[in-house]
Write a protein that holds these residues in place. Structure first.
Motif, PDB file in Angstrom:
ATOM      1  N   SER A  29       0.828  -1.209   0.000  1.00 21.38           N
ATOM      2  CA  SER A  29       0.000   0.000   0.000  1.00 21.38           C
ATOM      3  C   SER A  29       0.861   1.257   0.000  1.00 21.38           C
ATOM      4  CB  SER A  29      -0.927   0.002   1.221  1.00 21.38           C
ATOM      5  OG  SER A  29      -1.819  -1.091   1.183  1.00 21.38           O
ATOM      6  N   ALA A  33       1.033   4.235  -2.903  1.00 21.19           N
ATOM      7  CA  ALA A  33       0.841   5.652  -2.581  1.00 21.19           C
ATOM      8  C   ALA A  33       2.031   6.494  -3.035  1.00 21.19           C
ATOM      9  CB  ALA A  33       0.621   5.818  -1.077  1.00 21.19           C
ATOM     10  N   LYS A  36       2.500   5.586  -7.329  1.00 20.09           N
ATOM     11  CA  LYS A  36       1.306   5.800  -8.158  1.00 20.09           C
ATOM     12  C   LYS A  36       1.367   5.047  -9.494  1.00 20.09           C
ATOM     13  CE  LYS A  36       0.204  10.251  -6.073  1.00 20.09           C
ATOM     14  NZ  LYS A  36       1.126  10.030  -4.943  1.00 20.09           N
ATOM     15  N   ASP A  60     -12.017  -3.474   0.590  1.00 16.56           N
ATOM     16  CA  ASP A  60     -11.662  -2.194   1.199  1.00 16.56           C
ATOM     17  C   ASP A  60     -10.200  -1.855   0.894  1.00 16.56           C
ATOM     18  OD1 ASP A  60     -14.211  -1.969   2.229  1.00 16.56           O
ATOM     19  OD2 ASP A  60     -13.653  -2.590   4.271  1.00 16.56           O
ATOM     20  N   TRP A  61      -9.338  -2.862   0.971  1.00 16.21           N
ATOM     21  CA  TRP A  61      -7.910  -2.648   0.706  1.00 16.21           C
ATOM     22  C   TRP A  61      -7.681  -2.240  -0.753  1.00 16.21           C
ATOM     23  CZ3 TRP A  61      -4.545  -6.245  -2.055  1.00 16.21           C
ATOM     24  CH2 TRP A  61      -3.214  -5.839  -2.065  1.00 16.21           C
ATOM     25  N   ARG A  63      -9.766  -0.889  -2.872  1.00 14.20           N
ATOM     26  CA  ARG A  63     -10.303   0.454  -3.131  1.00 14.20           C
ATOM     27  C   ARG A  63      -9.424   1.541  -2.523  1.00 14.20           C
ATOM     28  NH1 ARG A  63     -15.106  -2.416  -2.838  1.00 14.20           N
ATOM     29  NH2 ARG A  63     -15.071  -2.360  -0.563  1.00 14.20           N
ATOM     30  N   SER A  64      -8.800   1.234  -1.397  1.00  8.95           N
ATOM     31  CA  SER A  64      -7.960   2.224  -0.731  1.00  8.95           C
ATOM     32  C   SER A  64      -6.712   2.579  -1.531  1.00  8.95           C
ATOM     33  CB  SER A  64      -7.540   1.711   0.656  1.00  8.95           C
ATOM     34  OG  SER A  64      -6.502   0.735   0.554  1.00  8.95           O
ATOM     35  N   LEU A  65      -6.359   1.735  -2.516  1.00 10.87           N
ATOM     36  CA  LEU A  65      -5.149   1.986  -3.297  1.00 10.87           C
ATOM     37  C   LEU A  65      -5.296   3.213  -4.178  1.00 10.87           C
ATOM     38  CD1 LEU A  65      -4.296  -1.698  -4.306  1.00 10.87           C
ATOM     39  CD2 LEU A  65      -3.343  -0.357  -2.408  1.00 10.87           C
ATOM     40  N   GLY A  66      -6.528   3.520  -4.595  1.00  7.47           N
ATOM     41  CA  GLY A  66      -6.766   4.747  -5.343  1.00  7.47           C
ATOM     42  C   GLY A  66      -6.280   4.734  -6.779  1.00  7.47           C
ATOM     43  N   VAL A  67      -6.095   3.545  -7.365  1.00 12.34           N
ATOM     44  CA  VAL A  67      -5.706   3.416  -8.771  1.00 12.34           C
ATOM     45  C   VAL A  67      -6.630   2.391  -9.427  1.00 12.34           C
ATOM     46  CG1 VAL A  67      -3.288   3.987  -8.285  1.00 12.34           C
ATOM     47  CG2 VAL A  67      -4.014   1.594  -8.303  1.00 12.34           C
TER      48      VAL A  67
END
Length: 259
Positions: A29, A33, A36, A60-61, A63-67
């Motif tokens: 993670s 971050a 990217k 949840d994990w 989705r939390s990556l944001g990519v």
């Protein structure tokens, strides 16, 4: 003419929420971050026992990556043998937390990721954890390949290696050899997979073309020949290189053979 920009893809597999390695999860993670990547390709076994809680935590994990993320279904992501009703009649009932990511084709600049299902609810052999490519799954993948923009690299996302990659763990994927040939003929450049928990990048010649078998390690406690690991795939124009990244003192390094 402008030169196509370099893409960075993170290929991760076999996280096994329920038997995950928290340090490895946090490490991955943090790298997402910091660096990217353009996308994360997750090639199955997000969970250990396909429970609702494991899917929720795994979703949840991711989705939390944001990519952008695409997720394949692994053999651990369908109910186990001791729950035959759910396995045979409602195997995908608990996927709600990750439903939008499952077998999602990805379109990136110069790269298309095409899903290929290799899991089976039941097989005519004792070990149902091994891979199987059905005629329907292969047909769907070939149909998607036919619509890929001309000039794009085509990566196939699957859980099981279609043929063995020289690792301790095996996939013994039924119809995998024939599927690999068909995918190569259709223009695929690589098959990304997991299941065996160790990284590899093996070129295979089929019908005068090279198609690469690329396997990722694991971010779970179920390590085999290597520490927790994932692959970084660098795409530069029409070429790509696989780098293995491990949770260890070893620096990231290329595992791509001279092709």
């Amino acid at each position: 003419m402008l030169k196509a920009r370099t893409l960075k893809l993170f290929h991760v597999s076999d996280v096994h929420f329920g038997a995950e390695d928290p340090a490895a999860i946090a490490w991955f993670s943090e790298l997402v971050a910091e660096e990217k990547p353009d996308a994360v390709i997750m090639t199955g076994d997000l969970t250990m026992r396909a429970t609702k809680d494991e899917f929720q935590r795994g979703g949840d994990w991711l989705r939390s990556l944001g990519v952008p993320v695409t997720l394949e279904v692994g053999n651990h992501d369908i109910p186990y043998y001791w729950d035959p009703f759910r396995r045979l009649l409602a195997p995908y009932q608990r996927y709600a937390a990750v439903e939008q990511m499952i077998e999602k084709p990805l379109e990136l600049p110069g790269v298309t990721v095409v899903p290929l299902k290799t899991t089976a609810r039941a097989q005519w052999r004792w070990n149902w954890s091994k891979g199987r490519v059905s005629a329907g799954s292969l047909k769907r993948a070939l149909t998607m390949i036919a619509d890929v923009p001309k000039g794009n690299l085509i990566f196939i996302g699957a859980h099981h290696p279609l043929i063995e990659g020289g690792t301790t763990g095996t996939a013994k994927t039924r119809h995998g050899d024939e599927a690999l040939t068909a995918l190569a003929e259709a223009g695929a450049h690589a098959v990304l997979s997991g299941h065996v928990h160790d990284p590899f990048d093996v070129p295979v010649e089929r019908e005068g073309r090279i198609i690469r078998m690329i396997g990722a390690g694991t971010l779970s406690k179920r390590t085999r020949g290597s520490p927790p690991a994932f692959n970084e795939i660098r795409v530069d124009g029409g070429t790509f290189e696989t780098l293995s990244r491990t949770l260890s003192q070893e620096p990231k390094h290329s595992i791509t053979s001279d092709v």
